[in-house]
Design a protein around this motif. Structure first.
Motif, PDB file in Angstrom:
ATOM      1  N   LYS A  77       0.834  -0.911   0.222  1.00 41.33           N
ATOM      2  CA  LYS A  77      -0.071   0.059  -0.962  1.00 41.33           C
ATOM      3  C   LYS A  77       0.640   1.414  -0.443  1.00 41.33           C
ATOM      4  CE  LYS A  77      -4.331  -1.787   2.289  1.00 41.33           C
ATOM      5  NZ  LYS A  77      -5.087  -1.248   3.458  1.00 41.33           N
TER       6      LYS A  77
ATOM      7  N   GLY B 200      -0.897   3.266   2.614  1.00 47.11           N
ATOM      8  CA  GLY B 200      -1.896   4.309   2.587  1.00 47.11           C
ATOM      9  C   GLY B 200      -2.563   5.205   2.726  1.00 47.11           C
TER      10      GLY B 200
ATOM     11  N   TYR C  10       1.802   3.486  -6.423  1.00 48.68           N
ATOM     12  CA  TYR C  10       2.050   2.557  -6.132  1.00 48.68           C
ATOM     13  C   TYR C  10       3.639   2.823  -5.747  1.00 48.68           C
ATOM     14  CZ  TYR C  10      -2.781   1.553  -4.101  1.00 48.68           C
ATOM     15  OH  TYR C  10      -3.999   1.522  -3.851  1.00 48.68           O
TER      16      TYR C  10
END
Length: 74
Positions: free
Chosen positions: A3, A24, A46
């Motif tokens: 993440k 994230g 990412y």
């Protein structure tokens, strides 16, 4: 997929190029920047996709290239 994300856009006040975001979640300052410049969100990719994103960033007309130039021009 990890993440962890990374910002690949131009340096902005409060946000440096290649800043890494673990887990994230984006800091509130970055969320504020995105509210003012929505294209910044498209330049946070990412880490797993970083190599391809850097190639795409250099391609004239590619969406990442367009987002980069849009953010840089403001």
């Amino acid at each position: 997929m990890d993440k962890t994300r990374i910002y690949i856009g131009p340096r902005l006040s409060g946000l440096n190029r290649f800043t890494v975001f673990q887990g994230g979640t984006l800091p509130s300052l970055v969320k504020e920047i995105i509210e003012k410049r929505p294209a910044v969100a498209d330049l946070i990719v990412y880490v797993d996709d970083l190599a391809q994103a850097r190639v795409d960033l250099a391609k004239k007309g590619h969406p990442l290239n367009l987002f980069f130039n849009q953010v840089r021009s403001k």
